[in-house]
Design an enzyme around this catalytic site. Structure first.
Site, mmCIF file in Angstrom:
data_model
loop_
_atom_site.group_PDB
_atom_site.id
_atom_site.type_symbol
_atom_site.label_atom_id
_atom_site.label_comp_id
_atom_site.label_asym_id
_atom_site.label_seq_id
_atom_site.Cartn_x
_atom_site.Cartn_y
_atom_site.Cartn_z
ATOM 1 N NE ARG A 278 -2.190 0.693 3.842
ATOM 2 C CZ ARG A 278 -1.559 1.372 4.801
ATOM 3 N NH1 ARG A 278 -1.229 2.649 4.601
ATOM 4 N NH2 ARG A 278 -1.218 0.807 5.937
ATOM 5 C CG HIS A 282 -5.951 1.548 6.432
ATOM 6 N ND1 HIS A 282 -5.921 0.259 5.956
ATOM 7 C CD2 HIS A 282 -7.134 1.664 7.087
ATOM 8 C CE1 HIS A 282 -7.018 -0.379 6.310
ATOM 9 N NE2 HIS A 282 -7.767 0.461 6.994
ATOM 10 C CE1 TYR A 291 1.416 2.725 8.636
ATOM 11 C CE2 TYR A 291 0.104 4.407 9.729
ATOM 12 C CZ TYR A 291 0.297 3.544 8.675
ATOM 13 O OH TYR A 291 -0.614 3.497 7.634
#
Length: 394
Positions: A278, A282, A291
């Protein structure tokens, strides 16, 4: 290349064989070079030039659509959007492998699969604008409504596949068909996925479990969820497993073709793990910079599914500058269509949402509606007060 191993049984069943984390079926590498595989290469050898260009066109168009949908959300026209940039090959390859009679159960990110099933991509945005719980009739395209409840669609997919079995048992002339259940690596940790595979294996249901392992379940890295490649779980259910380079549209197409043939011919379910990435967030409510490292994102950009297929098409003389420029224009036309259609939808009727929570009136829902109406009215009161104050000052 050692993503699966063929045994000598009559069904030609592939069994996952303790696949390592760096192993995956690959037919088209990052440089656009073709690799051969005795089991899967035959599925792409007969592909026409038009089909190969079509794979690229699908990926380019859905990426442009995704970019436009993200912009619409940022401009306040959608409540939320779920980007899929980076996963185009996994979706287009698997979607184009399906027959018309096959049925797809998506999560909420399968925009590329929707394109291959013939949906007007503008219809996908009805859900994210809040004016519909769906946006299309699944019976017209055999593409089910998006499922926001994590992994629930895997149970639905197995039930549908078992229904196909029973239809064919009652009428053997019924066209053979299979189901593809899409889910992500995050959903693989849900009990629904385990239960679905148990039922599918027990009843030999014609379903292909297609996991898009994009390495991140929101902010949780894959290695926290599983210490082994997901495909190795297939052996525990006694079903074939294939791990494929999810950024290689040719390998994905071939693996899904094999799996669907296997399922349609009565040999039962298959698990495919498509290793992809990805590239963005998200959802548009997420910030991946919190993160994960930029270096990781840059590394995966070198594996871009569009770039490698473009390299192959140019090297083989199958596409030129005119083809790629034309696609840019097609993408802009698609984006304009999607934007115009979305803006024409109007706003959501929130009161209608309250009215359809239950089949009959419910006192708690009525109480919550009253709170909402008072809350909404408070804004009108504030505007009136401000207007009056400004008028007095004048």
């Amino acid at each position: 290349m050692g993503a699966a191993q063929q045994t000598g049984d009559s069904a030609g069943v592939l069994r996952s064989n303790e696949v390592g984390p760096d192993e995956a079926l690959q037919l088209l590498d990052e440089d656009g070079a073709i690799h051969q595989d005795s089991t899967f290469s035959p599925y792409i050898q007969e592909l026409s030039q038009e089909t190969l260009r079509g794979f690229y066109a699908d990926m380019a168009l859905v990426r442009r659509f995704d970019t436009e949908a993200t912009a619409l959300q940022r401009q306040g026209e959608l409540a939320l959007w779920v980007p899929m940039v980076g996963q185009e090959a996994a979706q287009i390859g698997s979607g184009r492998a399906m027959n018309k009679a096959d049925y797809a159960f998506p999560t909420y990110r399968e925009h590329g699969v929707a394109l291959t099933r013939g949906l007007d991509l503008a219809d996908l945005l009805k859900l994210f604008r809040g004016i519909s719980n769906g946006g299309w009739d699944p019976r017209e395209t055999n593409f089910h409504l998006y499922t926001l409840v994590l992994a629930a669609q895997t149970l639905h997919a197995v039930g549908y596949a078992m229904g196909i079995q029973r239809d064919r048992a009652a009428d053997p002339s019924t066209e053979a068909a299979a189901v593809v259940a899409y889910f992500g690596d995050g959903a693989s940790s849900e009990g629904d996925v385990h239960e679905s595979m148990v039922f599918a294996a027990s009843y030999n249901a014609p379903v292909v479990f297609f996991c898009q392992n994009n390495n991140w379940a929101i902010s949780v890295p894959f290695e926290v969820q599983s210490k082994i490649p997901l495909v190795n779980r297939a052996g525990g259910y006694g079903i074939p497993g294939i791990r494929v380079d999810g950024n290689d549209v040719l390998a994905v197409y071939a693996a899904t073709q094999w799996a669907l043939d296997h399922a349609r011919n009565g040999h039962g379910p298959v698990l495919i793990e498509a290793s992809t990435y990805r590239v963005g967030a998200h959802t548009t409510a997420d910030d991946p910079t919190k993160y994960r490292l930029l270096a990781e994102e840059e590394l995966w950009k070198t594996k871009d599914p569009l770039a490698r297929l473009e390299a192959y098409l140019r090297a083989e003389g199958l596409a030129d500058d005119e083809f790629f420029e034309g696609l840019k224009n097609d993408g802009d036309e698609l984006a304009a269509h999607v934007r115009k259609a979305t803006l024409a939808l109007g706003g959501a009727d929130i009161r209608q949402k309250f009215a359809t929570v239950y089949a009959q009136a419910h006192p708690l829902v009525a109480e919550e509606l009253a709170w909402f109406e008072n809350y909404e009215a408070s804004f009108s009161d504030a505007e009136t007060q401000i207007s009056g104050t400004q008028g007095g000052a004048a």
